[in-house]
Design a protein around this motif. Structure first.
Motif, mmCIF file in Angstrom:
data_model
loop_
_atom_site.group_PDB
_atom_site.id
_atom_site.type_symbol
_atom_site.label_atom_id
_atom_site.label_comp_id
_atom_site.label_asym_id
_atom_site.label_seq_id
_atom_site.Cartn_x
_atom_site.Cartn_y
_atom_site.Cartn_z
ATOM 1 N N GLU A 73 5.118 -38.130 -6.363
ATOM 2 C CA GLU A 73 5.460 -36.837 -6.948
ATOM 3 C C GLU A 73 4.301 -36.375 -7.819
ATOM 4 O O GLU A 73 3.745 -37.160 -8.584
ATOM 5 C CB GLU A 73 6.729 -36.953 -7.782
ATOM 6 C CG GLU A 73 7.196 -35.644 -8.345
ATOM 7 C CD GLU A 73 8.542 -35.762 -9.031
ATOM 8 O OE1 GLU A 73 8.615 -35.415 -10.215
ATOM 9 O OE2 GLU A 73 9.505 -36.211 -8.370
ATOM 10 N N HIS B 260 7.124 -19.603 -14.178
ATOM 11 C CA HIS B 260 6.954 -20.781 -13.305
ATOM 12 C C HIS B 260 5.672 -21.514 -13.700
ATOM 13 O O HIS B 260 4.683 -21.497 -12.964
ATOM 14 C CB HIS B 260 6.901 -20.357 -11.840
ATOM 15 C CG HIS B 260 8.074 -19.539 -11.410
ATOM 16 N ND1 HIS B 260 9.303 -20.091 -11.154
ATOM 17 C CD2 HIS B 260 8.214 -18.203 -11.239
ATOM 18 C CE1 HIS B 260 10.150 -19.140 -10.815
ATOM 19 N NE2 HIS B 260 9.513 -17.983 -10.862
ATOM 20 N N SER C 154 4.164 -26.275 -10.632
ATOM 21 C CA SER C 154 4.528 -26.421 -9.226
ATOM 22 C C SER C 154 4.639 -27.912 -8.969
ATOM 23 O O SER C 154 4.101 -28.721 -9.736
ATOM 24 C CB SER C 154 3.466 -25.812 -8.313
ATOM 25 O OG SER C 154 3.451 -24.411 -8.451
ATOM 26 N N LYS C 155 5.335 -28.278 -7.896
ATOM 27 C CA LYS C 155 5.578 -29.697 -7.663
ATOM 28 C C LYS C 155 5.485 -30.034 -6.182
ATOM 29 O O LYS C 155 5.946 -29.279 -5.334
ATOM 30 C CB LYS C 155 6.963 -30.069 -8.189
ATOM 31 C CG LYS C 155 7.337 -31.519 -7.959
ATOM 32 C CD LYS C 155 8.572 -31.952 -8.745
ATOM 33 C CE LYS C 155 9.823 -31.291 -8.329
ATOM 34 N NZ LYS C 155 11.023 -31.899 -8.928
ATOM 35 N N LEU C 156 4.889 -31.188 -5.899
ATOM 36 C CA LEU C 156 4.879 -31.752 -4.556
ATOM 37 C C LEU C 156 5.586 -33.093 -4.614
ATOM 38 O O LEU C 156 5.215 -33.963 -5.416
ATOM 39 C CB LEU C 156 3.449 -31.964 -4.040
ATOM 40 C CG LEU C 156 3.341 -32.750 -2.727
ATOM 41 C CD1 LEU C 156 3.915 -31.946 -1.566
ATOM 42 C CD2 LEU C 156 1.909 -33.137 -2.441
ATOM 43 N N ASP D 204 7.778 -32.030 0.170
ATOM 44 C CA ASP D 204 8.380 -30.758 -0.224
ATOM 45 C C ASP D 204 7.528 -30.169 -1.336
ATOM 46 O O ASP D 204 7.345 -30.797 -2.379
ATOM 47 C CB ASP D 204 9.812 -30.965 -0.723
ATOM 48 C CG ASP D 204 10.761 -31.366 0.388
ATOM 49 O OD1 ASP D 204 10.595 -30.876 1.525
ATOM 50 O OD2 ASP D 204 11.675 -32.181 0.133
ATOM 51 N N LEU D 205 7.010 -28.962 -1.097
ATOM 52 C CA LEU D 205 6.187 -28.277 -2.072
ATOM 53 C C LEU D 205 7.001 -27.150 -2.699
ATOM 54 O O LEU D 205 7.592 -26.336 -1.982
ATOM 55 C CB LEU D 205 4.927 -27.709 -1.407
ATOM 56 C CG LEU D 205 3.971 -26.938 -2.303
ATOM 57 C CD1 LEU D 205 3.395 -27.827 -3.411
ATOM 58 C CD2 LEU D 205 2.844 -26.322 -1.464
ATOM 59 N N THR D 206 7.024 -27.121 -4.034
ATOM 60 C CA THR D 206 7.740 -26.075 -4.757
ATOM 61 C C THR D 206 6.738 -25.238 -5.546
ATOM 62 O O THR D 206 5.989 -25.774 -6.363
ATOM 63 C CB THR D 206 8.782 -26.687 -5.724
ATOM 64 O OG1 THR D 206 9.679 -27.512 -4.973
ATOM 65 C CG2 THR D 206 9.557 -25.603 -6.445
ATOM 66 N N LYS E 125 10.476 -21.867 -5.203
ATOM 67 C CA LYS E 125 10.795 -21.930 -3.771
ATOM 68 C C LYS E 125 10.207 -23.208 -3.194
ATOM 69 O O LYS E 125 9.047 -23.521 -3.432
ATOM 70 C CB LYS E 125 10.213 -20.725 -3.045
ATOM 71 C CG LYS E 125 10.621 -19.395 -3.636
ATOM 72 C CD LYS E 125 11.169 -18.489 -2.596
ATOM 73 C CE LYS E 125 11.559 -17.132 -3.125
ATOM 74 N NZ LYS E 125 12.537 -17.078 -4.145
ATOM 75 N N THR E 126 11.015 -23.943 -2.425
ATOM 76 C CA THR E 126 10.603 -25.220 -1.861
ATOM 77 C C THR E 126 10.525 -25.122 -0.342
ATOM 78 O O THR E 126 11.456 -24.626 0.301
ATOM 79 C CB THR E 126 11.589 -26.336 -2.269
ATOM 80 O OG1 THR E 126 11.667 -26.381 -3.693
ATOM 81 C CG2 THR E 126 11.157 -27.689 -1.733
ATOM 82 N N ASN E 127 9.414 -25.589 0.206
ATOM 83 C CA ASN E 127 9.212 -25.618 1.657
ATOM 84 C C ASN E 127 8.551 -26.930 2.046
ATOM 85 O O ASN E 127 7.786 -27.501 1.260
ATOM 86 C CB ASN E 127 8.303 -24.459 2.094
ATOM 87 C CG ASN E 127 8.989 -23.123 1.968
ATOM 88 O OD1 ASN E 127 9.857 -22.791 2.761
ATOM 89 N ND2 ASN E 127 8.618 -22.358 0.949
ATOM 90 N N TYR F 246 6.349 -18.716 -0.421
ATOM 91 C CA TYR F 246 6.681 -18.955 -1.826
ATOM 92 C C TYR F 246 6.776 -17.641 -2.598
ATOM 93 O O TYR F 246 6.627 -17.609 -3.810
ATOM 94 C CB TYR F 246 5.632 -19.889 -2.450
ATOM 95 C CG TYR F 246 5.545 -21.187 -1.693
ATOM 96 C CD1 TYR F 246 6.415 -22.241 -1.970
ATOM 97 C CD2 TYR F 246 4.622 -21.348 -0.657
ATOM 98 C CE1 TYR F 246 6.360 -23.414 -1.239
ATOM 99 C CE2 TYR F 246 4.563 -22.529 0.067
ATOM 100 C CZ TYR F 246 5.439 -23.548 -0.229
ATOM 101 O OH TYR F 246 5.385 -24.711 0.496
#
Length: 189
Positions: A68, A104, A107-109, A127-129, A133-135, A159
């Motif tokens: 993470e 925001h 951001s997070k991976l 999952d990248l946020t 928004k997460t994709n 995003y």
């Protein structure tokens, strides 16, 4: 009988303790790890850096299991401009037109799986946020135990970063900004 039960309990405790400690979180050194970004438009490109706030790889016997990473979006830095132009672009990238860092700031991976492809290269799914928004994302990561590198191409429109996108706005001409931006990541542990 009690001796055998006691020996069995001790042996079980040792096995459980060994299994529990093989999964290690390798913390990144946030000061020496870096992300370099490149964004392109019809008339050229811009590049810069962004800093990590925190991050780790979860490993077991030198095999990546997950991880993470938290990115400090307030640290967006433009490296190809100076002075007023640099400040103007950084401000615009931090605005709601782009990454909306006031609402925001990170951001997070999250790495959900990693499988060894060959040598030190892993195929990673995560999952990248960004902007809440997460994709899903996929990329290759090269890891040698002390460093890891990866190149990612991210479609910003997934995003809700649509400013200047020819996919959403007509007649932009040479003001069109391409949807994908590229990240070069170097992690140091």
């Amino acid at each position: 009988m009690k001796k055998n039960l006691l020996k069995g309990a001790v042996a079980s405790a040792i096995v459980l303790a060994t299994v529990a400690f093989t999964n290690v979180k390798k913390q990144i050194d946030v000061k020496s790890s870096e992300v370099t970004w490149t964004g392109e438009k019809v008339t050229g490109s811009h590049e810069g850096t962004i800093e990590f706030k925190d991050g780790y790889l979860s490993v077991d016997d030198d095999k990546i299991l997950g991880g993470e990473f938290i990115i400090d979006m307030t640290s967006i830095n433009v490296t190809d401009l100076e002075g007023d132009n640099k400040a103007k672009l950084e401000g615009h990238l931090k605005s709601d037109d782009f990454f909306g860092v006031a609402n925001h700031p990170t951001s997070k991976l999250v790495i959900t799986s990693a499988s060894k492809k060959s040598g030190n290269t892993y195929g990673v799914v995560g999952d990248l946020t960004i902007k809440g928004k997460t994709n899903p994302v996929t990329f290759d990561l090269v890891w040698d135990g002390d460093t890891a590198t990866a190149d990612l191409s991210i479609d910003r429109t997934k995003y809700d970063v649509r400013y200047g996108s020819g996919s959403f706005f007509d007649n932009l001409g040479d003001k069109t900004i391409y949807d994908n931006f590229d990240l070069e990541v170097e992690l140091k542990f």
